[in-house]
Design a protein around this motif. Structure first.
Motif, PDB file in Angstrom:
ATOM      1  N   GLY A 170       0.967  -1.506   0.278  1.00  0.00           N
ATOM      2  CA  GLY A 170      -0.189   0.351  -0.344  1.00  0.00           C
ATOM      3  C   GLY A 170       0.399   1.515   0.284  1.00  0.00           C
ATOM      4  O   GLY A 170       0.034   2.080  -0.043  1.00  0.00           O
ATOM      5  N   ALA A 171       2.204   1.295   0.188  1.00  0.00           N
ATOM      6  CA  ALA A 171       3.041   2.211   0.228  1.00  0.00           C
ATOM      7  C   ALA A 171       3.396   2.905  -1.233  1.00  0.00           C
ATOM      8  O   ALA A 171       4.263   1.723  -1.900  1.00  0.00           O
ATOM      9  CB  ALA A 171       3.914   2.315   0.931  1.00  0.00           C
ATOM     10  N   ALA A 172       3.995   3.669  -1.231  1.00  0.00           N
ATOM     11  CA  ALA A 172       4.732   3.831  -2.812  1.00  0.00           C
ATOM     12  C   ALA A 172       5.917   3.745  -2.083  1.00  0.00           C
ATOM     13  O   ALA A 172       6.580   4.128  -1.356  1.00  0.00           O
ATOM     14  CB  ALA A 172       4.467   5.587  -3.114  1.00  0.00           C
ATOM     15  N   ALA A 173       6.025   2.939  -3.814  1.00  0.00           N
ATOM     16  CA  ALA A 173       7.851   3.050  -3.146  1.00  0.00           C
ATOM     17  C   ALA A 173       8.814   2.700  -4.938  1.00  0.00           C
ATOM     18  O   ALA A 173       8.265   2.458  -5.862  1.00  0.00           O
ATOM     19  CB  ALA A 173       8.578   1.244  -2.534  1.00  0.00           C
ATOM     20  N   LEU A 223       3.861   9.772 -16.223  1.00  0.00           N
ATOM     21  CA  LEU A 223       2.484   8.953 -15.503  1.00  0.00           C
ATOM     22  C   LEU A 223       2.572   7.736 -14.412  1.00  0.00           C
ATOM     23  O   LEU A 223       1.700   8.273 -13.402  1.00  0.00           O
ATOM     24  CB  LEU A 223       1.790   8.686 -16.772  1.00  0.00           C
ATOM     25  N   ASN A 224       3.160   7.512 -14.454  1.00  0.00           N
ATOM     26  CA  ASN A 224       3.009   5.931 -13.591  1.00  0.00           C
ATOM     27  C   ASN A 224       3.057   5.901 -12.151  1.00  0.00           C
ATOM     28  O   ASN A 224       2.398   5.822 -11.789  1.00  0.00           O
ATOM     29  CB  ASN A 224       4.880   4.920 -14.046  1.00  0.00           C
ATOM     30  N   GLY A 225       4.357   7.185 -12.411  1.00  0.00           N
ATOM     31  CA  GLY A 225       4.305   7.787 -10.627  1.00  0.00           C
ATOM     32  C   GLY A 225       4.485   8.448 -10.400  1.00  0.00           C
ATOM     33  O   GLY A 225       3.412   8.648  -9.003  1.00  0.00           O
ATOM     34  N   MET A 226       2.993   9.036 -11.148  1.00  0.00           N
ATOM     35  CA  MET A 226       2.250  10.372 -10.551  1.00  0.00           C
ATOM     36  C   MET A 226       0.947   9.582 -10.098  1.00  0.00           C
ATOM     37  O   MET A 226      -0.084   9.381  -8.756  1.00  0.00           O
ATOM     38  CB  MET A 226       2.301  11.385 -11.896  1.00  0.00           C
ATOM     39  N   ILE A 227       0.269   8.382 -10.881  1.00  0.00           N
ATOM     40  CA  ILE A 227      -0.732   7.912 -10.542  1.00  0.00           C
ATOM     41  C   ILE A 227      -1.088   7.149  -9.301  1.00  0.00           C
ATOM     42  O   ILE A 227      -1.243   7.186  -8.430  1.00  0.00           O
ATOM     43  CB  ILE A 227      -1.174   6.810 -12.037  1.00  0.00           C
ATOM     44  N   MET A 228       0.719   6.445  -9.113  1.00  0.00           N
ATOM     45  CA  MET A 228       0.963   5.539  -7.800  1.00  0.00           C
ATOM     46  C   MET A 228       0.794   6.174  -7.069  1.00  0.00           C
ATOM     47  O   MET A 228       0.493   5.875  -5.555  1.00  0.00           O
ATOM     48  CB  MET A 228       1.487   3.946  -8.286  1.00  0.00           C
ATOM     49  N   THR A 229       2.227   7.435  -6.701  1.00  0.00           N
ATOM     50  CA  THR A 229       1.490   8.253  -5.566  1.00  0.00           C
ATOM     51  C   THR A 229       0.146   8.506  -4.950  1.00  0.00           C
ATOM     52  O   THR A 229       0.123   8.916  -4.700  1.00  0.00           O
ATOM     53  CB  THR A 229       3.150   9.238  -5.721  1.00  0.00           C
ATOM     54  N   THR A 230      -0.366   8.845  -6.004  1.00  0.00           N
ATOM     55  CA  THR A 230      -1.478   9.911  -5.992  1.00  0.00           C
ATOM     56  C   THR A 230      -2.826   8.584  -5.436  1.00  0.00           C
ATOM     57  O   THR A 230      -3.229   8.840  -4.624  1.00  0.00           O
ATOM     58  CB  THR A 230      -2.427  10.310  -7.760  1.00  0.00           C
ATOM     59  N   LYS A 231      -2.305   7.209  -5.836  1.00  0.00           N
ATOM     60  CA  LYS A 231      -2.914   6.177  -5.241  1.00  0.00           C
ATOM     61  C   LYS A 231      -3.017   6.086  -3.583  1.00  0.00           C
ATOM     62  O   LYS A 231      -3.836   5.575  -3.260  1.00  0.00           O
ATOM     63  CB  LYS A 231      -3.077   5.153  -5.913  1.00  0.00           C
ATOM     64  N   ALA A 232      -1.967   6.403  -3.759  1.00  0.00           N
ATOM     65  CA  ALA A 232      -0.973   5.601  -1.665  1.00  0.00           C
ATOM     66  C   ALA A 232      -1.258   6.975  -0.707  1.00  0.00           C
ATOM     67  O   ALA A 232      -1.687   7.267   0.587  1.00  0.00           O
ATOM     68  CB  ALA A 232       0.547   5.607  -1.874  1.00  0.00           C
ATOM     69  N   LEU A 233      -1.578   8.406  -1.663  1.00  0.00           N
ATOM     70  CA  LEU A 233      -1.889   9.035  -0.977  1.00  0.00           C
ATOM     71  C   LEU A 233      -3.194   9.355  -0.578  1.00  0.00           C
ATOM     72  O   LEU A 233      -3.281   9.430   0.169  1.00  0.00           O
ATOM     73  CB  LEU A 233      -1.729  10.333  -1.649  1.00  0.00           C
ATOM     74  N   LEU A 234      -3.978   8.907  -1.591  1.00  0.00           N
ATOM     75  CA  LEU A 234      -5.622   8.553  -1.679  1.00  0.00           C
ATOM     76  C   LEU A 234      -6.019   7.625  -0.025  1.00  0.00           C
ATOM     77  O   LEU A 234      -6.771   8.065   0.157  1.00  0.00           O
ATOM     78  CB  LEU A 234      -6.309   9.045  -2.743  1.00  0.00           C
ATOM     79  N   ALA A 235      -5.110   6.901  -0.398  1.00  0.00           N
ATOM     80  CA  ALA A 235      -5.042   5.656   0.552  1.00  0.00           C
ATOM     81  C   ALA A 235      -5.245   6.044   1.925  1.00  0.00           C
ATOM     82  O   ALA A 235      -5.956   5.900   3.185  1.00  0.00           O
ATOM     83  CB  ALA A 235      -4.325   4.672   0.488  1.00  0.00           C
ATOM     84  N   PRO A 254      -7.484  15.167   0.315  1.00  0.00           N
ATOM     85  CA  PRO A 254      -6.514  15.994   0.679  1.00  0.00           C
ATOM     86  C   PRO A 254      -5.777  17.795   0.097  1.00  0.00           C
ATOM     87  O   PRO A 254      -7.017  17.829  -0.743  1.00  0.00           O
ATOM     88  CB  PRO A 254      -4.175  15.524   0.235  1.00  0.00           C
ATOM     89  N   THR A 255      -5.310  18.513   0.759  1.00  0.00           N
ATOM     90  CA  THR A 255      -5.116  19.668   0.446  1.00  0.00           C
ATOM     91  C   THR A 255      -4.576  20.214  -1.075  1.00  0.00           C
ATOM     92  O   THR A 255      -3.766  19.191  -1.000  1.00  0.00           O
ATOM     93  CB  THR A 255      -4.696  20.761   1.758  1.00  0.00           C
ATOM     94  N   GLU A 256      -5.014  21.087  -1.982  1.00  0.00           N
ATOM     95  CA  GLU A 256      -3.417  21.094  -2.685  1.00  0.00           C
ATOM     96  C   GLU A 256      -2.083  21.331  -2.440  1.00  0.00           C
ATOM     97  O   GLU A 256      -1.332  20.135  -2.677  1.00  0.00           O
ATOM     98  CB  GLU A 256      -3.937  22.651  -3.505  1.00  0.00           C
ATOM     99  N   GLN A 257      -1.820  21.815  -1.326  1.00  0.00           N
ATOM    100  CA  GLN A 257      -0.732  21.837  -0.584  1.00  0.00           C
ATOM    101  C   GLN A 257      -0.647  20.305   0.017  1.00  0.00           C
ATOM    102  O   GLN A 257       0.594  19.632  -0.480  1.00  0.00           O
ATOM    103  CB  GLN A 257      -0.442  22.319  -0.003  1.00  0.00           C
ATOM    104  N   GLU A 258      -1.142  19.444   0.169  1.00  0.00           N
ATOM    105  CA  GLU A 258      -0.907  18.323   0.628  1.00  0.00           C
ATOM    106  C   GLU A 258      -0.365  17.169  -0.601  1.00  0.00           C
ATOM    107  O   GLU A 258       0.726  16.671  -0.856  1.00  0.00           O
ATOM    108  CB  GLU A 258      -1.708  17.055   0.984  1.00  0.00           C
ATOM    109  N   ALA A 259      -1.306  17.644  -2.016  1.00  0.00           N
ATOM    110  CA  ALA A 259      -1.093  16.696  -2.476  1.00  0.00           C
ATOM    111  C   ALA A 259       0.489  16.693  -3.439  1.00  0.00           C
ATOM    112  O   ALA A 259       0.629  16.533  -4.434  1.00  0.00           O
ATOM    113  CB  ALA A 259      -2.819  17.103  -3.850  1.00  0.00           C
TER     114      ALA A 259
END
Length: 160
Positions: free
Chosen positions: A56-59, A105-117, A122-127
């Motif tokens: 579940g964590a971005a790596a 794209l891959n990194g942005m999507i996977m990092t976003t997925k981990a963040l939203l989990a 999130p606020t814009e600043q947190e994103a």
């Protein structure tokens, strides 16, 4: 170097590969399992193109030894959704046209997925903070941020 069998779950399926323990996970994902969502970028874990989710964590899979993944749950871009039914994050990136060259794209999507989990709203600043170590070469930062906010449901709420 000695190759040994290593078992782990990737995208919901158990795999056993024979590899040297220090082989980067990225190489195994791309070369042995034919999963090409994670990209080879810098090879140093600094650009984010190789990002996967491990438990579940971005790596950064280019610097994670496959031996350390034994028994772990790994999700790649291919494990999020399908062409016909993309994951909510993938759909948000499509809707916001948050891809230009595709390098990040891959990194942005996977990092976003981990963040939203861990932070569904999130606020814009947190994103921005969560994505700060993902390199975007072509400058779609505004669209990427809008995609993150759309995936969290906040962009649609703001329009209502």
């Amino acid at each position: 170097m000695t190759q040994t069998p290593i078992r782990f779950t990737v995208n919901g399926r158990i795999h056993e590969v024979t590899a040297e323990h220090q082989t980067p996970l990225l190489y195994v994902l791309r070369n042995d399992l034919a999963l090409n969502g994670p990209k080879y970028g810098c090879g140093l874990g600094e650009c984010g193109t190789c990002t996967v989710l491990i438990d579940g964590a971005a790596a950064r899979s280019c610097v994670i030894p496959v031996g350390g993944c034994a028994g772990r749950d790994i999700v790649t871009l291919e494990g999020l959704g399908t062409r016909d039914k993309p994951d909510v994050v993938q759909q948000a990136f499509i809707d916001e046209q948050a891809a230009q060259c595709g390098y990040c794209l891959n990194g942005m999507i996977m990092t976003t997925k981990a963040l939203l989990a861990i932070n569904p709203q999130p606020t814009e600043q947190e994103a921005l903070s969560a994505l700060r170590y993902n390199l975007c070469r072509c400058g779609t930062h505004v669209e990427i941020l809008r995609a993150v906010m759309r995936a969290s449901g906040q962009l649609a709420e703001a329009a209502d």
